[in-house]
Scaffold this active site. Structure first.
Site, PDB file in Angstrom:
ATOM      1  N   GLU A 287      69.135  13.657  35.111  1.00 19.95           N
ATOM      2  CA  GLU A 287      68.113  13.907  36.130  1.00 19.95           C
ATOM      3  C   GLU A 287      67.791  12.631  36.908  1.00 19.95           C
ATOM      4  O   GLU A 287      67.355  12.691  38.056  1.00 19.95           O
ATOM      5  CB  GLU A 287      66.844  14.467  35.479  1.00 19.95           C
ATOM      6  CG  GLU A 287      66.252  15.591  36.316  1.00 19.95           C
ATOM      7  CD  GLU A 287      65.156  16.354  35.620  1.00 19.95           C
ATOM      8  OE1 GLU A 287      65.420  17.478  35.190  1.00 19.95           O
ATOM      9  OE2 GLU A 287      64.036  15.824  35.506  1.00 19.95           O
ATOM     10  N   HIS A 308      85.944  17.785  15.023  1.00 14.98           N
ATOM     11  CA  HIS A 308      86.657  19.037  14.751  1.00 14.98           C
ATOM     12  C   HIS A 308      86.354  20.071  15.818  1.00 14.98           C
ATOM     13  O   HIS A 308      86.478  21.274  15.583  1.00 14.98           O
ATOM     14  CB  HIS A 308      86.261  19.550  13.361  1.00 14.98           C
ATOM     15  CG  HIS A 308      86.497  18.513  12.302  1.00 14.98           C
ATOM     16  ND1 HIS A 308      87.673  18.427  11.589  1.00 14.98           N
ATOM     17  CD2 HIS A 308      85.720  17.475  11.880  1.00 14.98           C
ATOM     18  CE1 HIS A 308      87.601  17.388  10.758  1.00 14.98           C
ATOM     19  NE2 HIS A 308      86.433  16.795  10.911  1.00 14.98           N
ATOM     20  N   LYS A 420      63.633  26.320  41.845  1.00 16.02           N
ATOM     21  CA  LYS A 420      62.266  26.798  41.560  1.00 16.02           C
ATOM     22  C   LYS A 420      61.742  27.583  42.759  1.00 16.02           C
ATOM     23  O   LYS A 420      61.109  28.621  42.607  1.00 16.02           O
ATOM     24  CB  LYS A 420      61.332  25.611  41.321  1.00 16.02           C
ATOM     25  CG  LYS A 420      61.507  24.923  39.991  1.00 16.02           C
ATOM     26  CD  LYS A 420      60.353  23.938  39.819  1.00 16.02           C
ATOM     27  CE  LYS A 420      60.688  22.852  38.840  1.00 16.02           C
ATOM     28  NZ  LYS A 420      59.750  21.745  38.868  1.00 16.02           N
TER      29      LYS A 420
HETATM   30  O1  PA5 Z   1      61.989  14.457  33.960  1.00 12.16           O
HETATM   31  C1  PA5 Z   1      61.358  15.198  34.684  1.00 12.16           C
HETATM   32  O2  PA5 Z   1      60.644  14.789  35.610  1.00 12.16           O
HETATM   33  C2  PA5 Z   1      61.407  16.699  34.451  1.00 12.16           C
HETATM   34  O3  PA5 Z   1      62.311  17.034  33.461  1.00 12.16           O
HETATM   35  C3  PA5 Z   1      60.045  17.220  34.064  1.00 12.16           C
HETATM   36  O4  PA5 Z   1      59.654  16.614  32.865  1.00 12.16           O
HETATM   37  C4  PA5 Z   1      60.073  18.730  33.887  1.00 12.16           C
HETATM   38  O5  PA5 Z   1      60.546  19.346  35.048  1.00 12.16           O
HETATM   39  C5  PA5 Z   1      58.683  19.250  33.579  1.00 12.16           C
HETATM   40  O6  PA5 Z   1      57.786  18.871  34.583  1.00 12.16           O
HETATM   41  P1  PA5 Z   1      56.258  18.792  34.286  1.00 12.16           P
HETATM   42  O7  PA5 Z   1      56.041  17.729  33.279  1.00 12.16           O
HETATM   43  O8  PA5 Z   1      55.623  18.496  35.593  1.00 12.16           O
HETATM   44  O9  PA5 Z   1      55.854  20.130  33.741  1.00 12.16           O
END
Ligand code: PA5
Length: 452
Positions: A287, A308, A420
């Site tokens: 990410e 394996h 989303k």
């Molecule tokens: O690393 C990130 O920013 C994302 O993985 C968020 O943690 C995830 O989308 C959840 O978002 P939030 O903490 O706003 O619920």
């Protein structure tokens, strides 16, 4: 201390598929700029993971709320959080199962996670717990993530039907000033902890979002943060190539991606207790780095299990991977093998089971090297809170440095928003923020489904 071995990336070991040490060093100028930029972001409080690890007020808040909530008749903490808002705590929970860990809380709290919204899985989880003896903890930086909010509505309804006093069973861990859940907590006098504004989800292993569940499960959070602080300071006191694993690690992954077309990076952990670490690391890596058409793809594996399963592909499949092995010096518990009377296994006589595991890893390393396939090895002394703090900080800083080398912003995640938005549209939400997606959806809806 974390130990690095980069021997099998060198061209003296793997010939034309390797790199020279001098190539790593040639990045020095660029890395000095990267470090300066990170320092500027830190000074301007744009990024917070460097300093949140020494935020004692935050740690005290975590402990205070924990003591208060768990002083009642509570035996379970049920954590709802997506991505970075739960993966850090899941990693620590799994890792600490493998370590000798004194219980901090006066009593044992069963900590469980809901990091998906599979209704059947959730229902079965609910059936296993005593709702009245559970604290439901919603971790969401934005305080409005759809999966977390949906589960909040379910819990709210169940608790309301069950007892009038359900608010004592809730905790919200969110950004201090924004989002639906935070507003709900403020308006209804529900316990809440803050996630620092300048720490994004995947760097939030050093915030209350992770530290609260970690404290509840008995982890010594002071020791964990101490490990992170000591690693941070140690690295900051060193020049970028003065035995500085963070900058070397980032440079190696960068060079193999850019110059050697190693598009896949495999964190290969040789410990069951680091399985969840590799999921946490994958998310941090993917990410943070996967944007603007760049980044290797992280694909975690577990040794010796996956020897394996995937190893055949890593050994003889496309020459497109860089493997990073993670292992331990001390596995804590061990067995000594005694194959008495079975001559063909004499070589195992007196060997520890951990030696078998490590020699399997080394065997894979050698076989990869002989086939000119690059790998490096990272060794932790053992699994305890301090070393997990060091490891977490090292990975976060290395990913940040790698992002800067790749010339992308490792602290945002614009790509996950689009899906989303379509989901919101499909469920009937429609406002001006979704107008573009609405047009795009219309076009795709005109194409009939191709189903058999
Ligand atoms: O690393 C990130 O920013 C994302 O993985 C968020 O943690 C995830 O989308 C959840 O978002 P939030 O903490 O706003 O619920």
């Amino acid at each position: 201390m974390i130990e690095f071995n980069f021997k099998y990336i060198l061209n003296s070991a793997i010939f034309e598929n390797g790199i020279e040490e001098a190539e790593i060093r040639s990045l020095e100028h660029e890395l000095v700029t990267v470090r300066r930029n990170l320092n500027d972001l830190r000074r301007d409080e744009e990024i917070g993971f460097y300093d949140e690890i020494s935020n004692m007020a935050m740690v005290n808040d975590v402990k205070e709320i924990a003591e208060k909530l768990f002083s009642k008749d509570i035996n379970t903490l049920y954590v709802f959080g997506m991505g970075g808002s739960s993966l850090g705590a899941i990693f620590l929970k799994e890792a600490m199962k493998g370590a000798a860990c004194e219980k901090r809380m006066g009593k044992k709290i069963n900590v469980i996670f809901s990091e998906n919204i599979d209704p059947c899985y959730i229902k079965k989880n609910f059936d296993r717990i005593d709702m009245k003896k559970t604290v439901f903890c919603f971790v969401s930086k934005s305080a409005s993530t759809i999966e977390v909010v949906s589960q909040f509505f379910i819990i709210k309804e169940i608790l309301e039907k069950m007892s009038g006093n359900y608010k004592d069973n809730l905790l919200f861990i969110t950004d201090k000033n924004s989002g639906f859940l935070r507003q709900y907590a403020d308006e209804n006098g529900i316990a809440a902890l803050d996630i620092a504004k300048n720490v994004g989800g995947r760097y939030s292993i050093v915030t209350a979002g992770t530290l609260f569940p970690a404290y509840a499960m008995g982890l010594d959070i002071d020791k964990f943060l101490h490990g992170a602080v000591s690693y941070r300071d140690d690295m900051l006191n060193k020049a970028v190539f003065e035995n500085n694993p963070v900058y070397t690690l980032a440079s190696v992954i960068y060079l193999f991606y850019k110059k050697k077309h190693r598009n896949i990076f495999i964190p290969f952990v040789y410990s069951d207790y680091l399985k969840e670490f590799s999921r946490w690391f994958r998310q941090l890596f993917a990410e943070s780095l996967g944007k603007e058409l760049t980044s290797p793809t992280p694909v975690p594996a577990v040794g010796a299990t996956d020897q394996h399963s995937q190893l055949q592909l890593y050994m003889q499949g496309p020459q497109d991977k860089l493997i990073g092995f993670f292992c331990l010096k001390d596995y804590g518990e061990d067995f000594t093998l005694n194959p008495d009377g079975f001559e063909e296994f004499n070589y195992l006589n007196g060997k520890k089971l951990s030696e078998v595991l490590i020699n399997e890893l080394k065997g894979v390393e050698l076989a990869l090297a002989i086939d000119k396939r690059p790998s490096f090895r990272i060794t932790l002394d053992k699994i305890d809170e301090f070393s997990l703090g060091e490891l977490s900080f090292m990975c976060m800083e290395a990913v940040a440095v790698l992002g800067m080398l790749l010339k992308i912003n490792p602290f945002d995640q614009p790509g996950v928003e689009k899906g989303k938005k379509f989901a919101y549209l499909l469920m009937g939400k429609n406002d001006e923020t979704l107008s573009r997606e609405s047009e795009e959806l219309k076009r795709l809806d005109e194409i009939p489904d191709l189903t058999y």
